[in-house]
Scaffold this motif. Structure first.
Motif, mmCIF file in Angstrom:
data_model
loop_
_atom_site.group_PDB
_atom_site.id
_atom_site.type_symbol
_atom_site.label_atom_id
_atom_site.label_comp_id
_atom_site.label_asym_id
_atom_site.label_seq_id
_atom_site.Cartn_x
_atom_site.Cartn_y
_atom_site.Cartn_z
ATOM 1 N N MET A 31 0.656 -1.216 0.149
ATOM 2 C CA MET A 31 0.084 -0.143 -0.099
ATOM 3 C C MET A 31 1.011 1.463 0.017
ATOM 4 O O MET A 31 0.782 2.263 -0.620
ATOM 5 C CB MET A 31 -1.087 -0.104 1.236
ATOM 6 N N LYS A 32 1.841 1.257 0.967
ATOM 7 C CA LYS A 32 2.946 2.408 0.823
ATOM 8 C C LYS A 32 3.553 2.700 -0.415
ATOM 9 O O LYS A 32 3.608 3.764 -0.846
ATOM 10 C CB LYS A 32 3.645 2.106 1.991
ATOM 11 N N GLU A 33 4.026 1.611 -1.055
ATOM 12 C CA GLU A 33 4.790 1.792 -2.261
ATOM 13 C C GLU A 33 3.709 2.352 -3.387
ATOM 14 O O GLU A 33 3.937 3.004 -4.230
ATOM 15 C CB GLU A 33 5.289 0.628 -2.844
ATOM 16 N N LYS A 34 2.308 1.623 -3.486
ATOM 17 C CA LYS A 34 1.387 2.175 -4.348
ATOM 18 C C LYS A 34 1.176 3.406 -3.939
ATOM 19 O O LYS A 34 0.964 4.348 -5.086
ATOM 20 C CB LYS A 34 0.132 1.262 -4.097
ATOM 21 N N GLY A 35 1.068 3.958 -2.686
ATOM 22 C CA GLY A 35 0.587 5.341 -2.626
ATOM 23 C C GLY A 35 1.634 6.169 -3.066
ATOM 24 O O GLY A 35 1.395 7.471 -3.477
ATOM 25 N N LYS A 36 2.887 5.988 -2.834
ATOM 26 C CA LYS A 36 4.009 6.765 -3.324
ATOM 27 C C LYS A 36 4.053 6.923 -4.868
ATOM 28 O O LYS A 36 4.229 7.916 -5.204
ATOM 29 C CB LYS A 36 5.286 6.376 -2.799
ATOM 30 N N LYS A 37 3.821 5.768 -5.435
ATOM 31 C CA LYS A 37 3.636 5.742 -6.873
ATOM 32 C C LYS A 37 2.470 6.853 -7.453
ATOM 33 O O LYS A 37 2.858 7.557 -8.490
ATOM 34 C CB LYS A 37 3.842 4.487 -7.549
ATOM 35 N N GLU A 38 1.492 6.551 -6.845
ATOM 36 C CA GLU A 38 0.429 7.232 -7.191
ATOM 37 C C GLU A 38 0.506 8.687 -6.981
ATOM 38 O O GLU A 38 -0.057 9.613 -7.873
ATOM 39 C CB GLU A 38 -0.983 6.823 -6.570
ATOM 40 N N MET A 39 1.130 8.937 -5.779
ATOM 41 C CA MET A 39 1.497 10.504 -5.219
ATOM 42 C C MET A 39 2.408 11.106 -6.306
ATOM 43 O O MET A 39 2.133 12.342 -6.845
ATOM 44 C CB MET A 39 2.098 10.418 -3.979
ATOM 45 N N ARG A 305 -5.015 16.809 -1.940
ATOM 46 C CA ARG A 305 -4.957 15.384 -2.320
ATOM 47 C C ARG A 305 -3.334 14.852 -1.817
ATOM 48 O O ARG A 305 -3.359 13.661 -1.331
ATOM 49 C CB ARG A 305 -5.087 15.118 -3.794
ATOM 50 N N GLN A 306 -2.499 15.743 -2.199
ATOM 51 C CA GLN A 306 -1.133 15.508 -1.719
ATOM 52 C C GLN A 306 -1.004 15.403 -0.346
ATOM 53 O O GLN A 306 -0.221 14.568 0.188
ATOM 54 C CB GLN A 306 -0.165 16.503 -2.375
ATOM 55 N N LYS A 307 -1.608 16.435 0.287
ATOM 56 C CA LYS A 307 -1.700 16.360 1.788
ATOM 57 C C LYS A 307 -2.037 15.012 2.323
ATOM 58 O O LYS A 307 -1.722 14.403 3.215
ATOM 59 C CB LYS A 307 -2.316 17.554 2.480
ATOM 60 N N THR A 308 -3.269 14.672 1.822
ATOM 61 C CA THR A 308 -4.070 13.353 2.306
ATOM 62 C C THR A 308 -3.207 12.313 1.976
ATOM 63 O O THR A 308 -3.122 11.223 2.690
ATOM 64 C CB THR A 308 -5.671 13.489 1.594
ATOM 65 N N ARG A 309 -2.586 12.297 0.654
ATOM 66 C CA ARG A 309 -1.735 10.858 0.560
ATOM 67 C C ARG A 309 -0.559 11.037 1.240
ATOM 68 O O ARG A 309 -0.199 9.748 1.593
ATOM 69 C CB ARG A 309 -1.360 11.234 -1.286
ATOM 70 N N LYS A 310 0.051 12.096 1.663
ATOM 71 C CA LYS A 310 1.172 12.062 2.442
ATOM 72 C C LYS A 310 0.842 11.539 3.703
ATOM 73 O O LYS A 310 1.533 10.794 4.411
ATOM 74 C CB LYS A 310 1.923 13.463 2.593
ATOM 75 N N GLU A 311 -0.219 12.107 4.347
ATOM 76 C CA GLU A 311 -0.763 11.548 5.589
ATOM 77 C C GLU A 311 -1.129 10.341 5.587
ATOM 78 O O GLU A 311 -0.728 9.442 6.474
ATOM 79 C CB GLU A 311 -2.145 12.374 5.908
ATOM 80 N N GLU A 312 -1.688 9.652 4.473
ATOM 81 C CA GLU A 312 -2.085 8.327 4.270
ATOM 82 C C GLU A 312 -0.645 7.305 4.545
ATOM 83 O O GLU A 312 -0.802 6.235 4.993
ATOM 84 C CB GLU A 312 -2.883 8.033 3.088
ATOM 85 N N ILE A 313 0.200 7.800 3.596
ATOM 86 C CA ILE A 313 1.556 7.179 3.475
ATOM 87 C C ILE A 313 2.133 6.901 4.938
ATOM 88 O O ILE A 313 2.667 5.894 5.512
ATOM 89 C CB ILE A 313 2.655 7.741 2.714
ATOM 90 N N GLU A 314 2.066 8.104 5.740
ATOM 91 C CA GLU A 314 2.648 8.261 7.005
ATOM 92 C C GLU A 314 1.834 7.436 7.823
ATOM 93 O O GLU A 314 2.475 6.680 8.657
ATOM 94 C CB GLU A 314 2.454 9.645 7.770
ATOM 95 N N SER A 317 2.982 3.682 6.974
ATOM 96 C CA SER A 317 4.084 3.362 7.634
ATOM 97 C C SER A 317 4.131 3.225 9.032
ATOM 98 O O SER A 317 4.765 2.465 9.733
ATOM 99 C CB SER A 317 5.116 4.784 7.177
ATOM 100 N N LYS A 318 3.229 4.182 9.599
ATOM 101 C CA LYS A 318 3.205 4.110 11.169
ATOM 102 C C LYS A 318 2.497 2.767 11.801
ATOM 103 O O LYS A 318 3.040 1.917 12.550
ATOM 104 C CB LYS A 318 2.436 5.294 11.729
ATOM 105 N N ALA A 319 1.485 2.490 10.793
ATOM 106 C CA ALA A 319 0.728 1.169 11.094
ATOM 107 C C ALA A 319 1.751 -0.011 10.973
ATOM 108 O O ALA A 319 1.662 -1.008 11.450
ATOM 109 C CB ALA A 319 -0.532 1.058 10.101
ATOM 110 N N GLN A 320 2.585 0.010 9.729
ATOM 111 C CA GLN A 320 3.626 -1.150 9.386
ATOM 112 C C GLN A 320 4.559 -1.214 10.522
ATOM 113 O O GLN A 320 4.822 -2.323 10.858
ATOM 114 C CB GLN A 320 4.116 -0.663 8.311
#
Length: 671
Positions: A31-39, A305-314, A317-320
């Protein structure tokens, strides 16, 4: 739902010797990798869109500014055309007034001339009749024909022009000289002839009076004719002036009417261009405002969207980190394998039915799963799992929220579809218009280039011909000058030679004439003395006889030759000068015609070159606009064309999904 996913993951993990925690950690990493790519992809996509916004708004800004300048120029042109048309209208009216005034003046002058001419002819006839009548009376008086003179004088005194004193004189004369009436004396059967009476014809005073009157009438008739001639000349001069004035006024009026028509046509053209330019400017302003609002909206959305994506990745990552920590991963490795192995499928199903789970939920879950399979709907499929796993109250709220969300999505999708349809139609019309315009401009450019090339060749040919004419005229002038100088010398020499030969002939002829008249002064014997040397005779010397005749003849031939040289050279000079003048006149006329043609072709070529430059600039601008339209089509393609499923299909499926959700909600509400 989370528990269901966990159980599914746990079952899959058992089947593949991978623990559920490890699987979750891997899923979080994915999910994190996908989120980064999509971002990153979104950043690239927005970068292109932002660049489009910047370039397009700049282009539209320039277009709007250019349109404003063009509108100002066109309004000035229209005002100037109106001013020119008004000025021309006033001048045309003035010419019309001049024409009317000149026409009236000419008509009145013509009528007056005709009246004067009629009066002149009537008066002239009176004078002519009077002169003729007086002439007849004079003739009768001078011939002493009393009877005829009485008749003629009676007729003369009734003339219109006869003065009253002349009438009185004629009456007095007639009364004094009445002819005797014949009387008849009857004697028997025969009539006797009257005895003749002596008639004293006293006509001297009458003749003098009539001759004076005739001279007066002739003089007055001559004066009348002179006055008529002067009046006729004055009328003809005035008529000529008025005719010329009318022709000039009509010519100027027609020219100004034509010029006014051109100005009004230009005004109409400017007004058409103005309306079109204003419409284009308004369209550009509207498009620019809409695009600016869209770009600002997209920019704000991108930031969000970028803010949301960043927060999502964070968050992922934290969940991971948390899952991978010893608190979760270690304990899962320690406890979960035995739990999952003992629980099996039955435990999982029991777990699914816990927490206020109702058998009716299974029925709803199966219904939703069937509809999901029929519609190939991921939404209904995911909901079917949650309906079977979550508590009833939560499921109802979830379905209601999902229906609301799908309603919002339907509205958003409809709005987006409307926007796509509008933008695609506008883009298609723009591309077709710009393509047609490009093809038309290219055709005009090709035609102008061919015409300019042809005009260039024709101009070069004319320039060469003009140069050749100048060279030929210069050569002809040089030859003519040399020939004229040569002829001048030859004529002068011939005249000088003739004069000299004539002088020589005069001298010789005078000598021989004198010699021919000479006589011998001494008369001697014709006998020769002994031993006397041979000597001429005693006759007078008259010259060299035959030799002199031959010499004179030759000199006369020479004089004749020089005269012929002078005549032929003079004729040759006149012929050469005439030929030269004709050649120069023809060459100058030809050169003038070629100069005019060259000037016209040069002007036409320059005009077409300016038109070509304008068309090429227009073509470049049109092609840029076409490229921008094609680029914009590519921007629209991902959102409006290459969406996979058509809007109608998405709409139908969503409506069916919402219908199924409502039906499922009704089923759950009855529990």
């Amino acid at each position: 739902m989370q528990r269901l996913l966990f159980l599914v993951a746990a079952s899959a993990a058992l089947a593949s010797d991978v623990t559920p925690v490890q699987k979750v950690i891997q899923m979080l990493e994915d999910m994190k990798e996908k989120g980064k790519k999509e971002m990153e992809a979104e950043q690239v996509q927005f970068g292109k869109f932002d660049q489009f916004c910047e370039m397009t708004l700049a282009d539209k800004g320039r277009s709007i500014s250019d349109a404003a300048d063009e509108i100002e120029k066109l309004e000035a042109d229209i005002q100037q055309a109106i001013s020119e048309a008004e000025r021309l209208t006033n001048e045309i009216a003035a010419h019309g007034s001049d024409i009317e005034s000149a026409t009236t003046e000419k008509t009145e002058a013509t009528a007056l001339r005709e009246k004067e001419r009629g009066e002149f002819q009537a008066t002239l006839q009176d004078y002519t009749e009077s002169i003729d009548a007086i002439g007849r009376a004079l003739k009768a008086l001078k011939e002493e024909d009393k009877k005829t003179s009485f008749v003629q004088l009676t007729a003369a005194k009734s003339l219109k022009l006869m003065p009253s004193d002349a009438v009185d004189s004629i009456d007095a004369y007639l009364n004094a000289n009445k002819p005797d009436k014949p009387s008849l004396i009857m004697e028997g059967s025969a009539a006797a002839k009257p005895e003749p009476k002596t008639y004293e014809f006293q006509s001297g005073a009458a003749i003098t009076m009539l001759e004076t009157l005739a001279d007066k009438f002739v003089e007055e008739r001559n004066k009348l004719e002179q006055e008529e001639q002067a009046k006729r000349h004055a009328f003809e001069l005035l008529a000529q002036q008025l005719t010329a004035q009318l022709a000039q006024s009509k010519k100027e009026k027609k020219e100004k009417e034509q010029f006014k028509a051109k100005k009004l046509q230009s005004k109409a053209s400017f007004e058409g261009d103005l309306a079109e330019t204003k419409a284009d400017k308004e369209a550009d302003e509207k498009y620019s405002a809409d695009l600016k609002a869209t770009c600002q909206k997209k920019s704000a959305a991108f930031e969000e969207r970028q803010k949301t994506r960043k927060e999502e990745i964070e968050a992922v990552s934290k969940a991971q980190e948390i899952i991978a920590s010893g608190s979760v991963s270690g304990k899962a490795e320690k406890h979960l394998p035995s739990l999952l192995q003992s629980a099996g499928t039955g435990a999982a199903l029991a777990f699914l039915r816990s927490e206020s789970h109702s058998p009716k939920q299974d029925q709803v879950a199966r219904f939703l799963q069937q509809q999901a399979t029929s519609l190939n709907s991921r939404v209904l499929s995911a909901l079917a799992v949650r309906v079977g796993a979550d508590p009833l109250g939560k499921v109802k709220k979830m379905i209601e929220a999902l229906i609301t969300k799908m309603n919002d999505q339907a509205k958003e999708d409809a709005t987006k579809n409307t926007w796509c349809v509008t933008e695609l139609a506008t883009n298609k019309a723009t591309r077709e218009e710009k393509t047609d315009t490009s093809e038309s401009l290219q055709s005009e450019i090709d035609t102008l280039k061919a015409s300019i090339a042809k005009l260039t060749d024709e101009s070069n040919t004319l320039t060469k011909e003009i140069s050749e004419l100048d060279s030929a005229m210069a050569s002809a002038t040089d030859l003519r000058n040399k020939e004229a100088e040569k002829n001048k010398v030859a004529i002068a020499d011939a005249k000088e030679a003739q004069a000299a030969v004539a002088q020589a002939l005069t001298v010789l002829k005078e000598f021989y004439a004198k010699a021919a008249g000479a006589t011998s002064l001494v008369q001697t014997s014709s006998a020769s003395l002994h031993g006397q040397p041979e000597i001429f005779g005693d006759e007078a010397y008259t010259g060299m006889g035959g030799e002199s005749g031959g010499v004179l003849g030759m000199m006369e031939v020479i004089e004749s030759d020089f005269a012929r040289l002078e005549a032929e050279t003079t004729a040759a000079e006149e012929a050469g000068k005439k030929e030269y003048d004709e050649f120069m006149d023809d060459s100058k006329a030809d050169k003038a015609a070629k100069d005019i043609s060259l000037k016209q072709k040069t002007t036409k070529k320059n005009t077409q070159a300016q038109e070509l430059s304008t068309r090429e600039n227009d073509l470049e601008g049109t092609q840029k606009e076409l490229e921008a339209a094609n680029a914009y089509l590519e921007k629209l393609r991902p959102e409006c064309i290459d969406t996979g499923v058509a809007y109608a299909e998405r709409k139908a499926q969503r409506e069916q999904e919402m219908k199924d959700l409502r039906e499922a909600l009704d089923m759950l509400k009855n529990l």
